[in-house]
Design a protein around this motif. Structure first.
Motif, PDB file in Angstrom:
ATOM      1  N   TYR A   1       0.435  -1.393   0.097  1.00 26.09           N
ATOM      2  CA  TYR A   1      -0.137  -0.059   0.434  1.00 26.09           C
ATOM      3  C   TYR A   1       0.781   1.146  -0.275  1.00 26.09           C
TER       4      TYR A   1
ATOM      5  N   ARG B   1       1.221   4.310  -2.580  1.00 29.30           N
ATOM      6  CA  ARG B   1       1.048   6.080  -1.958  1.00 29.30           C
ATOM      7  C   ARG B   1       2.394   6.890  -2.524  1.00 29.30           C
TER       8      ARG B   1
ATOM      9  N   TYR C   1      -8.548   2.597   2.343  1.00 31.87           N
ATOM     10  CA  TYR C   1      -8.161   3.708   0.550  1.00 31.87           C
ATOM     11  C   TYR C   1      -9.067   5.098   0.851  1.00 31.87           C
TER      12      TYR C   1
ATOM     13  N   ARG D   1      -3.995  -0.719  -4.453  1.00 32.15           N
ATOM     14  CA  ARG D   1      -4.253   0.754  -3.923  1.00 32.15           C
ATOM     15  C   ARG D   1      -4.894   0.985  -2.380  1.00 32.15           C
ATOM     16  N   SER D   2      -5.000  -0.806  -2.181  1.00 28.76           N
ATOM     17  CA  SER D   2      -6.041  -0.219  -1.034  1.00 28.76           C
ATOM     18  C   SER D   2      -5.011  -0.845   0.365  1.00 28.76           C
ATOM     19  N   LEU D   3      -5.106  -0.865   1.716  1.00 30.38           N
ATOM     20  CA  LEU D   3      -4.847  -1.009   2.792  1.00 30.38           C
ATOM     21  C   LEU D   3      -5.415  -2.341   3.570  1.00 30.38           C
TER      22      LEU D   3
END
Length: 773
Positions: free
Chosen positions: A159, A163, A233, A178-180
């Protein structure tokens, strides 16, 4: 309460301690009975203005303000159980920890729906998710913050890599995450955490979920936290806006603006008090009760059956809203709301604070360390209407090095400096009487404080945590993956079934304690050792590159690999106004001051002051007074270092994890937390081993703690000087103030109030701990 619970409840939080000049303060107004309407709190350290998080600084006074204005942490330290637990005022339900086939741990919790910010905005699971994403974001690092390393959360590395690509303006691909995935939000009040098996085990595992909510509307307006089923996110609140709104430019304005930024002027908060104003020039802050605060969990300040005072206690009810909710010990859970309407927090000078207390210009002074001030309060305070409480420190005072400078990079140089310092004398004089005969300091030889539970355990102040299985509430076996697990084998030297096993376990603890006592070097003044170490490391030249002549040349020098000549002409930064600087230049043992205490090493008979001793072995030291704000910026590497050493002090967090503080891993960006820039690989390995201990395996953890301390004591990334007993002095009309049961005055003040009738303090006046010759 079992033995483990009794001794683990001794852990407290880390803080930096120093001294600072007194600034002008106005007297508080009084009510008709002559009692103050505003509590004036003084602290020896001036506030720096980092009231958001520790990411931009960690001054001890700023930490106190944070505890005053931020609240509703998911996790709290339960002193009754001696462990981290989920805060019962925040977390309504928490399921059992789920462990998958890879060893990942999942925590599923539901938070209460009656949590609000100080402006009346509801606090939801999305606020906690935002806090997590914000603290780890590369955008924080881009504006000068030290980002939160959430390596314990699944999917963290992937992630953060994405970022960073977004921040750099790079185009994302289908492979970018794109997501944690380590955090999921399932509703406004349900949040899940997934801990990565590669990071586990972790001794204080529940503490990894410490999270305070922060308002996205204030810090990141125009942004929103999403969860599309793959984790959380950050994105734009308006989906039709293509350019990212969450940028360093936005955060620089909302967080760091000197007039309105959330770091120095947090406008919407979640704690018991909210900020009214803060003056950057004087450090003076004004605070008033947050009317939306539901109450803080004060497990050790429960109302008695006949209580009739003004404190606002609130009982927590179970999910049926009829049955009182109980904690793990079967005790009812109560919250407390603050009673004192207004607080003013100011800097207080050691030399004048007692008179200001007597004159009503101050009502409470916190964490007093300076000996003459303490003794003045003890000897004269009662007649002036001043009460006090004392408590042992979980931190220490120390010298830290600019490790990457060639002057102090050699271990032998740092050891030689330690062999020139009479640490017993400096601590005794700074924290005691002028002759050092009575002192509230204790020399420490490692990275610990005198209230730290590991130290107290090994020094015999606490009983060894060995329990017969039939004397504890835990079952004899635990079921794991469908199989019974024998606790006597899972936890070494903790649970036993026979007297013979009990004696073996105690013997193992005694052997560990002896190792601890024998192996740590007790540095004191030994100039012969210091000279030999310097010669061993090659510091054998003078400024002209010729052989060093003792008595003729002023400093020792060394020829570096690039051919340059480096001199041991050192500088030491210290807080301006701190009396320790005077002692370093003048304090010398004599027949009228301290003699060696039991267990303390004898210094050279002809030892001089610290500065003089250094000069005699070929090291020149210049002391540089520096305003506290500038010193802390230098210490935290927010500005370039200008001195070889810094003198300051710290208090530890409840979680003491030096694996980040002394990390040598440059691939994980750990160096931003390594304030010494220590590059000792073995020290880091020992620190990591300590962290990676199964929760509950006390003997294994303490064994690793001893190994770490032994290496620290050898390589000396910092030189430990002393730990001490703190004193809080306060107006005798301040009632129900019990600092000994809390981490900071900010917590202890919640159930306090002003009243003319005098109630007994937690510790009666006249009973205090000192160390006499």
């Amino acid at each position: 309460m079992n033995k483990l619970q009794r001794f683990l409840c001794l852990l407290l939080s880390v803080l930096l301690l120093t001294q600072a000049p007194l600034l002008a303060m106005a007297e508080a107004t009084e009510d008709a009975a002559g009692l103050p309407e505003e509590l004036i709190v003084g602290h020896p350290t001036v506030t720096k203005g980092d009231f958001f998080t520790e990411l931009f600084g960690n001054d001890t006074a700023d930490i106190d303000v944070r505890a005053l204005i931020h609240g509703y942490n998911l996790v709290n330290w339960d002193q009754n159980q001696g462990t981290y637990v989920f805060d019962p005022s925040v977390v309504q339900t928490i399921g059992p920890v789920e462990v998958d086939e890879l060893g990942n741990h999942t925590y599923k919790m539901i938070i209460y729906d009656d949590l609000y910010y100080s402006d009346g905005t509801p606090i939801t699971a999305w606020d906690y998710a935002f806090s997590i994403l914000l603290m780890m974001s590369p955008e924080i690092e881009a504006i000068g913050g030290k980002i939160y390393r959430a390596e314990h959360l699944m999917g963290y590395d992937d992630y953060i890599a994405t970022r960073k690509k977004i921040l750099a303006g790079e185009e994302l691909t289908d492979d970018d995450v794109r997501s944690l995935s380590g955090v999921e939000v399932h509703s406004d009040h349900e949040i899940w955490f997934h801990l990565d098996a590669d990071f586990l085990p972790y001794f204080f595992e529940t503490g990894l979920l410490l999270t305070v909510p922060y308002p996205i509307s204030v810090i990141a307006p125009g942004c929103k936290v999403y969860d599309d089923g793959f984790g959380i996110y950050l994105g734009n609140a308006d989906p039709y806006t293509e350019e990212p709104v969450f940028t360093p430019e936005l955060l620089k304005k909302t967080i760091l603006d000197p007039e309105t930024g959330y770091n120095s002027h947090p406008s919407v908060v979640s704690g018991p008090y909210k900020m009214v104003s803060w003056d950057a020039a004087t450090g003076e802050g004004h605070y008033e009760i947050n009317p939306y605060f539901k109450g803080a969990w004060m497990h050790n300040n429960l109302p008695g059956p006949d209580y009739s005072g003004p404190v606002n206690y609130v009982q927590v009810m179970d999910i049926d809203n009829e049955t009182p909710k109980l904690d793990a010990n079967g005790q009812e859970i109560w919250l407390v709301k603050p009673t004192i309407e207004k607080i003013k927090f100011v800097v207080a000078d050691n030399d004048t604070m007692m008179q200001q207390l007597a004159d009503g210009e101050l009502h409470l002074v916190n964490k007093v360390t300076y000996g003459p001030t303490i003794l003045d309060g003890l000897q004269n305070g009662r007649d002036k209407g001043i009460a006090y409480q004392n408590y042992r420190r979980i931190g220490l005072a120390f010298l830290t090095f600019t490790y990457d400078w060639p002057t102090v990079h050699d271990m032998e140089v740092r050891q030689a400096i330690a062999w020139c310092m009479d640490r017993d004398l400096l601590g005794a004089l700074y924290c005691g009487s002028e002759d050092g005969g009575q002192t509230f300091a204790l020399r420490v030889d490692g990275y610990y404080g005198m209230e730290q539970w590991e130290y107290k355990l090994l020094s015999g102040e606490l009983s060894y945590p060995v329990n017969f299985l039939d004397q504890v509430t835990l079952p004899q076996v635990q079921v794991k993956d469908g199989e019974e697990e024998d606790l006597t084998k899972k936890y070494k030297n903790r649970y036993v079934e026979t007297q013979e096993d009990y004696e073996k376990a105690v013997a193992a603890w005694e052997a560990l304690a002896k190792e601890w006592g024998d192996k740590l070097v007790k540095y004191t003044v030994d100039l012969s050792k210091a000279k030999k170490l310097l010669e061993k490391a090659g510091w054998t030249l003078n400024r002209n590159g010729e052989p060093f002549q003792e008595g003729t040349d002023d400093v020792r020098c060394k020829k570096m690999e690039d051919g340059s000549i480096v001199a041991l002409d050192l500088t030491l930064m210290y807080p301006a106004g701190n009396h320790m600087a005077e002692l370093m230049q003048t304090a010398v043992r004599s027949e009228t001051n301290i003699s060696a205490r039991e267990g303390s090493p004898e210094p050279d008979a002809d030892a001089g002051s610290f500065v003089d001793n250094l000069a005699r072995v070929g090291i020149k030291l210049t002391l540089v007074p520096t305003p506290m704000e500038e010193l802390l910026k230098s210490y935290y590497r927010q500005t370039e270092r200008t001195t070889d050493m810094i003198y300051l002090a710290t208090n530890f967090h409840v979680i003491v994890d030096p694996s980040i503080t002394y990390s040598t891993d440059t691939t994980k960006n750990h160096e931003i937390w390594n304030n010494t820039y220590s590059d000792d690989e073995e020290l880091w390995i020992d620190a990591k081993a300590m962290r990676k201990t199964e929760p509950g395996d006390i003997f294994e953890y303490v064994s690793k703690w001893v190994t770490f301390q032994e290496r620290y004591n050898e390589v000396l990334p910092t030189i430990p000087i002393y730990s001490n007993v703190y004193f809080d002095f306060y107006n005798e009309n301040l009632q129900n103030y019990y600092i000994t049961g809390q981490v900071t005055w900010s917590q202890a003040i919640l159930p306090s109030y002003f009243a003319l009738e005098n109630e007994p303090a937690a510790e009666e006046d006249g009973e205090f701990e000192s160390f006499d010759d």
